[in-house]
Scaffold this motif. Structure first.
Motif, PDB file in Angstrom:
ATOM      1  N   VAL A 194      57.437   2.879  27.841  1.00  0.00           N
ATOM      2  CA  VAL A 194      56.175   2.898  28.573  1.00  0.00           C
ATOM      3  C   VAL A 194      55.192   1.994  27.840  1.00  0.00           C
ATOM      4  O   VAL A 194      54.864   2.236  26.677  1.00  0.00           O
ATOM      5  CB  VAL A 194      55.618   4.331  28.675  1.00  0.00           C
ATOM      6  CG1 VAL A 194      54.279   4.336  29.389  1.00  0.00           C
ATOM      7  CG2 VAL A 194      56.614   5.244  29.369  1.00  0.00           C
ATOM      8  N   PHE A 195      54.728   0.949  28.527  1.00  0.00           N
ATOM      9  CA  PHE A 195      53.798   0.011  27.907  1.00  0.00           C
ATOM     10  C   PHE A 195      52.401   0.611  27.796  1.00  0.00           C
ATOM     11  O   PHE A 195      51.932   1.286  28.711  1.00  0.00           O
ATOM     12  CB  PHE A 195      53.730  -1.292  28.712  1.00  0.00           C
ATOM     13  CG  PHE A 195      54.984  -2.109  28.602  1.00  0.00           C
ATOM     14  CD1 PHE A 195      55.232  -2.884  27.478  1.00  0.00           C
ATOM     15  CD2 PHE A 195      55.924  -2.100  29.613  1.00  0.00           C
ATOM     16  CE1 PHE A 195      56.387  -3.631  27.367  1.00  0.00           C
ATOM     17  CE2 PHE A 195      57.083  -2.847  29.524  1.00  0.00           C
ATOM     18  CZ  PHE A 195      57.311  -3.608  28.393  1.00  0.00           C
ATOM     19  N   ARG A 196      51.742   0.333  26.687  1.00  0.00           N
ATOM     20  CA  ARG A 196      50.375   0.795  26.447  1.00  0.00           C
ATOM     21  C   ARG A 196      49.422   0.203  27.489  1.00  0.00           C
ATOM     22  O   ARG A 196      48.558   0.886  28.016  1.00  0.00           O
ATOM     23  CB  ARG A 196      49.928   0.405  25.036  1.00  0.00           C
ATOM     24  CG  ARG A 196      48.560   0.947  24.647  1.00  0.00           C
ATOM     25  CD  ARG A 196      48.173   0.603  23.220  1.00  0.00           C
ATOM     26  NE  ARG A 196      49.163   1.005  22.229  1.00  0.00           N
ATOM     27  CZ  ARG A 196      49.277   2.223  21.700  1.00  0.00           C
ATOM     28  NH1 ARG A 196      48.466   3.183  22.090  1.00  0.00           N
ATOM     29  NH2 ARG A 196      50.197   2.489  20.806  1.00  0.00           N
ATOM     30  N   ASP A 197      49.556  -1.093  27.764  1.00  0.00           N
ATOM     31  CA  ASP A 197      48.679  -1.781  28.713  1.00  0.00           C
ATOM     32  C   ASP A 197      49.503  -2.850  29.428  1.00  0.00           C
ATOM     33  O   ASP A 197      49.785  -3.912  28.854  1.00  0.00           O
ATOM     34  CB  ASP A 197      47.505  -2.418  27.957  1.00  0.00           C
ATOM     35  CG  ASP A 197      46.509  -3.112  28.861  1.00  0.00           C
ATOM     36  OD1 ASP A 197      46.736  -3.194  30.089  1.00  0.00           O
ATOM     37  OD2 ASP A 197      45.493  -3.592  28.335  1.00  0.00           O
ATOM     38  N   ASN A 213      55.321  -4.470  13.720  1.00  0.00           N
ATOM     39  CA  ASN A 213      54.661  -3.533  14.626  1.00  0.00           C
ATOM     40  C   ASN A 213      55.734  -2.679  15.307  1.00  0.00           C
ATOM     41  O   ASN A 213      56.417  -3.137  16.221  1.00  0.00           O
ATOM     42  CB  ASN A 213      53.828  -4.287  15.671  1.00  0.00           C
ATOM     43  CG  ASN A 213      53.067  -3.367  16.589  1.00  0.00           C
ATOM     44  OD1 ASN A 213      53.313  -2.172  16.646  1.00  0.00           O
ATOM     45  ND2 ASN A 213      52.141  -3.930  17.335  1.00  0.00           N
ATOM     46  N   THR A 264      59.983   5.530  23.788  1.00  0.00           N
ATOM     47  CA  THR A 264      60.009   5.374  25.243  1.00  0.00           C
ATOM     48  C   THR A 264      59.879   3.896  25.603  1.00  0.00           C
ATOM     49  O   THR A 264      59.681   3.051  24.738  1.00  0.00           O
ATOM     50  CB  THR A 264      58.852   6.143  25.907  1.00  0.00           C
ATOM     51  OG1 THR A 264      57.612   5.513  25.547  1.00  0.00           O
ATOM     52  CG2 THR A 264      58.839   7.601  25.497  1.00  0.00           C
ATOM     53  N   GLN A 284      48.767  -6.524  29.441  1.00  0.00           N
ATOM     54  CA  GLN A 284      48.982  -7.267  28.204  1.00  0.00           C
ATOM     55  C   GLN A 284      50.462  -7.579  27.939  1.00  0.00           C
ATOM     56  O   GLN A 284      50.823  -8.015  26.843  1.00  0.00           O
ATOM     57  CB  GLN A 284      48.412  -6.488  27.014  1.00  0.00           C
ATOM     58  CG  GLN A 284      46.916  -6.298  27.064  1.00  0.00           C
ATOM     59  CD  GLN A 284      46.191  -7.647  27.010  1.00  0.00           C
ATOM     60  OE1 GLN A 284      46.460  -8.470  26.154  1.00  0.00           O
ATOM     61  NE2 GLN A 284      45.288  -7.859  27.950  1.00  0.00           N
ATOM     62  N   GLU A 313      53.358  -3.900  23.713  1.00  0.00           N
ATOM     63  CA  GLU A 313      53.182  -2.726  22.878  1.00  0.00           C
ATOM     64  C   GLU A 313      53.440  -1.461  23.686  1.00  0.00           C
ATOM     65  O   GLU A 313      52.924  -1.296  24.790  1.00  0.00           O
ATOM     66  CB  GLU A 313      51.773  -2.708  22.298  1.00  0.00           C
ATOM     67  CG  GLU A 313      51.622  -1.739  21.162  1.00  0.00           C
ATOM     68  CD  GLU A 313      50.351  -1.965  20.367  1.00  0.00           C
ATOM     69  OE1 GLU A 313      50.140  -1.197  19.426  1.00  0.00           O
ATOM     70  OE2 GLU A 313      49.585  -2.875  20.695  1.00  0.00           O
ATOM     71  N   LEU A 314      54.247  -0.578  23.132  1.00  0.00           N
ATOM     72  CA  LEU A 314      54.600   0.672  23.802  1.00  0.00           C
ATOM     73  C   LEU A 314      53.683   1.811  23.363  1.00  0.00           C
ATOM     74  O   LEU A 314      53.149   1.804  22.258  1.00  0.00           O
ATOM     75  CB  LEU A 314      56.043   1.050  23.480  1.00  0.00           C
ATOM     76  CG  LEU A 314      57.109   0.021  23.852  1.00  0.00           C
ATOM     77  CD1 LEU A 314      58.481   0.505  23.416  1.00  0.00           C
ATOM     78  CD2 LEU A 314      57.089  -0.283  25.340  1.00  0.00           C
ATOM     79  N   VAL A 315      53.521   2.789  24.226  1.00  0.00           N
ATOM     80  CA  VAL A 315      52.745   3.987  23.904  1.00  0.00           C
ATOM     81  C   VAL A 315      53.424   4.725  22.757  1.00  0.00           C
ATOM     82  O   VAL A 315      52.785   5.169  21.811  1.00  0.00           O
ATOM     83  CB  VAL A 315      52.626   4.908  25.143  1.00  0.00           C
ATOM     84  CG1 VAL A 315      51.984   6.229  24.784  1.00  0.00           C
ATOM     85  CG2 VAL A 315      51.849   4.214  26.247  1.00  0.00           C
ATOM     86  N   ASP A 316      54.734   4.846  22.855  1.00  0.00           N
ATOM     87  CA  ASP A 316      55.541   5.560  21.864  1.00  0.00           C
ATOM     88  C   ASP A 316      56.832   4.762  21.680  1.00  0.00           C
ATOM     89  O   ASP A 316      57.491   4.419  22.667  1.00  0.00           O
ATOM     90  CB  ASP A 316      55.853   6.960  22.402  1.00  0.00           C
ATOM     91  CG  ASP A 316      56.748   7.785  21.514  1.00  0.00           C
ATOM     92  OD1 ASP A 316      57.332   7.252  20.553  1.00  0.00           O
ATOM     93  OD2 ASP A 316      56.879   8.991  21.788  1.00  0.00           O
ATOM     94  N   HIS A 332      55.577  -0.457  17.433  1.00  0.00           N
ATOM     95  CA  HIS A 332      55.346  -0.176  18.853  1.00  0.00           C
ATOM     96  C   HIS A 332      55.640  -1.380  19.746  1.00  0.00           C
ATOM     97  O   HIS A 332      55.607  -1.264  20.971  1.00  0.00           O
ATOM     98  CB  HIS A 332      53.898   0.274  19.066  1.00  0.00           C
ATOM     99  CG  HIS A 332      53.659   1.669  18.599  1.00  0.00           C
ATOM    100  ND1 HIS A 332      53.450   1.991  17.287  1.00  0.00           N
ATOM    101  CD2 HIS A 332      53.621   2.832  19.280  1.00  0.00           C
ATOM    102  CE1 HIS A 332      53.275   3.292  17.165  1.00  0.00           C
ATOM    103  NE2 HIS A 332      53.382   3.831  18.372  1.00  0.00           N
TER     104      HIS A 332
END
Length: 81
Positions: free
Chosen positions: A20-23, A53, A18, A26, A12-15, A55
């Motif tokens: 950039v992975f959220r976590d 999803n 981009t 994970q 899962e991405l922050v945005d 993201h």
């Protein structure tokens, strides 16, 4: 014949705009595949499974393109090109 390994992973991405992975803890590692065709099939399966999803993103990393840090790079590579 040269082995051309590919890593399929995602998370899962922050945005969604981009990479950039959220976590990062994970991140889902789907697997390492011996050729692009099998990696693409695995990537497509995961991308379709998570299509609801916005993201969620999956990627194919070309492991065979990674360089050995102990070996000198080409002049172009040293310039960052």
């Amino acid at each position: 014949m040269t082995q051309r390994l590919h890593l399929v992973f995602g998370g899962e991405l922050v945005d969604p705009q981009t990479n950039v992975f959220r976590d990062v803890s994970q991140i889902h590692v789907v697997g390492i595949f011996p050729d692009y065709e099998s990696a693409f099939k695995a990537w497509k399966g995961e991308a379709q499974r998570t299509v609801d999803n916005a993201h969620m993103r999956y990627f194919i990393a070309h492991i065979h393109r990674l360089r050995d840090e102990a070996r000198a790079g080409s002049a172009t590579e040293e310039l960052g090109l």
